[in-house]
Scaffold this motif. Structure first.
Motif, PDB file in Angstrom:
ATOM      1  N   ALA A   1      63.333  47.971  33.714  1.00 38.72           N
ATOM      2  CA  ALA A   1      63.301  46.542  34.025  1.00 38.72           C
ATOM      3  C   ALA A   1      64.679  45.904  33.841  1.00 38.72           C
ATOM      4  O   ALA A   1      65.079  45.046  34.628  1.00 38.72           O
ATOM      5  CB  ALA A   1      62.268  45.845  33.147  1.00 38.72           C
ATOM      6  N   ILE A   2      65.407  46.356  32.810  1.00 40.62           N
ATOM      7  CA  ILE A   2      66.746  45.815  32.570  1.00 40.62           C
ATOM      8  C   ILE A   2      67.671  46.120  33.746  1.00 40.62           C
ATOM      9  O   ILE A   2      68.555  45.329  34.070  1.00 40.62           O
ATOM     10  CB  ILE A   2      67.321  46.362  31.246  1.00 40.62           C
ATOM     11  CG1 ILE A   2      66.598  45.719  30.073  1.00 40.62           C
ATOM     12  CG2 ILE A   2      68.814  46.137  31.142  1.00 40.62           C
ATOM     13  CD1 ILE A   2      66.939  46.326  28.731  1.00 40.62           C
ATOM     14  N   LEU A   3      67.473  47.233  34.404  1.00 38.12           N
ATOM     15  CA  LEU A   3      68.297  47.574  35.562  1.00 38.12           C
ATOM     16  C   LEU A   3      67.767  46.986  36.865  1.00 38.12           C
ATOM     17  O   LEU A   3      68.542  46.611  37.748  1.00 38.12           O
ATOM     18  CB  LEU A   3      68.417  49.095  35.692  1.00 38.12           C
ATOM     19  CG  LEU A   3      69.240  49.779  34.612  1.00 38.12           C
ATOM     20  CD1 LEU A   3      69.101  51.291  34.728  1.00 38.12           C
ATOM     21  CD2 LEU A   3      70.689  49.374  34.698  1.00 38.12           C
ATOM     22  N   LEU A   4      66.455  46.896  37.002  1.00 35.77           N
ATOM     23  CA  LEU A   4      65.859  46.432  38.257  1.00 35.77           C
ATOM     24  C   LEU A   4      65.952  44.929  38.461  1.00 35.77           C
ATOM     25  O   LEU A   4      66.334  44.468  39.535  1.00 35.77           O
ATOM     26  CB  LEU A   4      64.387  46.831  38.323  1.00 35.77           C
ATOM     27  CG  LEU A   4      64.058  48.221  38.815  1.00 35.77           C
ATOM     28  CD1 LEU A   4      62.572  48.488  38.667  1.00 35.77           C
ATOM     29  CD2 LEU A   4      64.479  48.391  40.247  1.00 35.77           C
ATOM     30  N   VAL A   5      65.577  44.171  37.458  1.00 35.66           N
ATOM     31  CA  VAL A   5      65.433  42.716  37.632  1.00 35.66           C
ATOM     32  C   VAL A   5      66.744  42.050  38.052  1.00 35.66           C
ATOM     33  O   VAL A   5      66.759  41.312  39.039  1.00 35.66           O
ATOM     34  CB  VAL A   5      64.820  42.078  36.367  1.00 35.66           C
ATOM     35  CG1 VAL A   5      64.851  40.567  36.441  1.00 35.66           C
ATOM     36  CG2 VAL A   5      63.389  42.573  36.184  1.00 35.66           C
ATOM     37  N   PRO A   6      67.867  42.285  37.362  1.00 38.07           N
ATOM     38  CA  PRO A   6      69.090  41.618  37.824  1.00 38.07           C
ATOM     39  C   PRO A   6      69.543  42.067  39.218  1.00 38.07           C
ATOM     40  O   PRO A   6      70.048  41.254  39.990  1.00 38.07           O
ATOM     41  CB  PRO A   6      70.135  42.019  36.783  1.00 38.07           C
ATOM     42  CG  PRO A   6      69.359  42.376  35.587  1.00 38.07           C
ATOM     43  CD  PRO A   6      68.089  42.974  36.099  1.00 38.07           C
ATOM     44  N   ALA A   7      69.347  43.328  39.544  1.00 42.10           N
ATOM     45  CA  ALA A   7      69.775  43.812  40.859  1.00 42.10           C
ATOM     46  C   ALA A   7      68.981  43.158  41.986  1.00 42.10           C
ATOM     47  O   ALA A   7      69.494  42.981  43.086  1.00 42.10           O
ATOM     48  CB  ALA A   7      69.639  45.321  40.931  1.00 42.10           C
ATOM     49  N   LEU A   8      67.745  42.785  41.715  1.00 46.79           N
ATOM     50  CA  LEU A   8      66.903  42.208  42.757  1.00 46.79           C
ATOM     51  C   LEU A   8      66.867  40.685  42.752  1.00 46.79           C
ATOM     52  O   LEU A   8      66.614  40.075  43.774  1.00 46.79           O
ATOM     53  CB  LEU A   8      65.470  42.741  42.614  1.00 46.79           C
ATOM     54  CG  LEU A   8      65.296  44.239  42.839  1.00 46.79           C
ATOM     55  CD1 LEU A   8      63.859  44.641  42.560  1.00 46.79           C
ATOM     56  CD2 LEU A   8      65.700  44.624  44.247  1.00 46.79           C
ATOM     57  N   CYS A   9      67.097  40.055  41.607  1.00 52.57           N
ATOM     58  CA  CYS A   9      66.829  38.622  41.481  1.00 52.57           C
ATOM     59  C   CYS A   9      68.043  37.739  41.231  1.00 52.57           C
ATOM     60  O   CYS A   9      67.927  36.526  41.315  1.00 52.57           O
ATOM     61  CB  CYS A   9      65.831  38.396  40.346  1.00 52.57           C
ATOM     62  SG  CYS A   9      64.263  39.214  40.611  1.00 52.57           S
ATOM     63  N   VAL A  10      69.185  38.307  40.894  1.00 49.30           N
ATOM     64  CA  VAL A  10      70.333  37.499  40.491  1.00 49.30           C
ATOM     65  C   VAL A  10      71.297  37.339  41.662  1.00 49.30           C
ATOM     66  O   VAL A  10      71.434  38.240  42.486  1.00 49.30           O
ATOM     67  CB  VAL A  10      71.038  38.176  39.277  1.00 49.30           C
ATOM     68  CG1 VAL A  10      72.255  37.403  38.843  1.00 49.30           C
ATOM     69  CG2 VAL A  10      70.068  38.299  38.130  1.00 49.30           C
ATOM     70  N   GLY A  11      71.969  36.202  41.711  1.00 48.17           N
ATOM     71  CA  GLY A  11      72.939  35.931  42.769  1.00 48.17           C
ATOM     72  C   GLY A  11      74.242  36.696  42.584  1.00 48.17           C
ATOM     73  O   GLY A  11      74.381  37.537  41.686  1.00 48.17           O
ATOM     74  N   HIS A  12      75.215  36.361  43.418  1.00 46.86           N
ATOM     75  CA  HIS A  12      76.486  37.082  43.434  1.00 46.86           C
ATOM     76  C   HIS A  12      77.240  36.949  42.115  1.00 46.86           C
ATOM     77  O   HIS A  12      77.644  37.951  41.521  1.00 46.86           O
ATOM     78  CB  HIS A  12      77.341  36.568  44.593  1.00 46.86           C
ATOM     79  CG  HIS A  12      78.554  37.386  44.846  1.00 46.86           C
ATOM     80  ND1 HIS A  12      79.734  37.172  44.170  1.00 46.86           N
ATOM     81  CD2 HIS A  12      78.776  38.413  45.689  1.00 46.86           C
ATOM     82  CE1 HIS A  12      80.631  38.036  44.584  1.00 46.86           C
ATOM     83  NE2 HIS A  12      80.080  38.805  45.514  1.00 46.86           N
ATOM     84  N   ALA A  13      77.438  35.737  41.639  1.00 47.91           N
ATOM     85  CA  ALA A  13      78.210  35.527  40.409  1.00 47.91           C
ATOM     86  C   ALA A  13      77.468  36.070  39.191  1.00 47.91           C
ATOM     87  O   ALA A  13      78.072  36.663  38.293  1.00 47.91           O
ATOM     88  CB  ALA A  13      78.504  34.047  40.225  1.00 47.91           C
TER      89      ALA A  13
END
Length: 77
Positions: A46-58
Motif C-alpha cells: 500500500a505504501i508503494l501503490l497509493v502514492p503512485a496512483l493517487c498523488v500529483g506531480h509535485a
C-alpha cells in the motif's frame, strides 16, 4: 493514470509493479497463516501503490525524494 506525467511514468509503473508484488506476498502469507507477513506485505504494498496512483506531480516528486533519503541509510557500509 500512470502515463499522466510522462517524466514520471516509468517510475510510477515500477512502484506499482513492486507494490503489487508486495501485496501478492501479503496475500500469500495470509493464506499460509502468517499474520505478521500478511500485514507487512500489504502495508509495504500500500505504501508503494497509493502514492503512485493517487498523488500529483509535485507530491510524487517529494515522495521519491523521501524514499531516496531513506534508501541512503541502507548504503552506509
Amino acid at each position: 493514470m500512470l502515463n499522466r506525467y510522462p517524466d514520471q511514468a516509468a517510475t510510477r509503473k515500477g512502484f506499482v509493479l513492486t507494490g503489487v508484488l508486495f501485496c501478492l506476498f501479503g496475500l500469500l502469507m495470509a493464506v499460509i497463516g502468517s499474520t505478521l507477513g500478511a500485514v507487512l506485505g500489504l502495508l509495504f504494498g500500500a505504501i508503494l501503490l497509493v502514492p503512485a496512483l493517487c498523488v500529483g506531480h509535485a507530491g510524487f516528486a517529494r515522495y521519491e525524494k523521501l524514499l531516496s533519503w531513506i534508501a541512503t541509510f541502507g548504503n552506509l557500509s
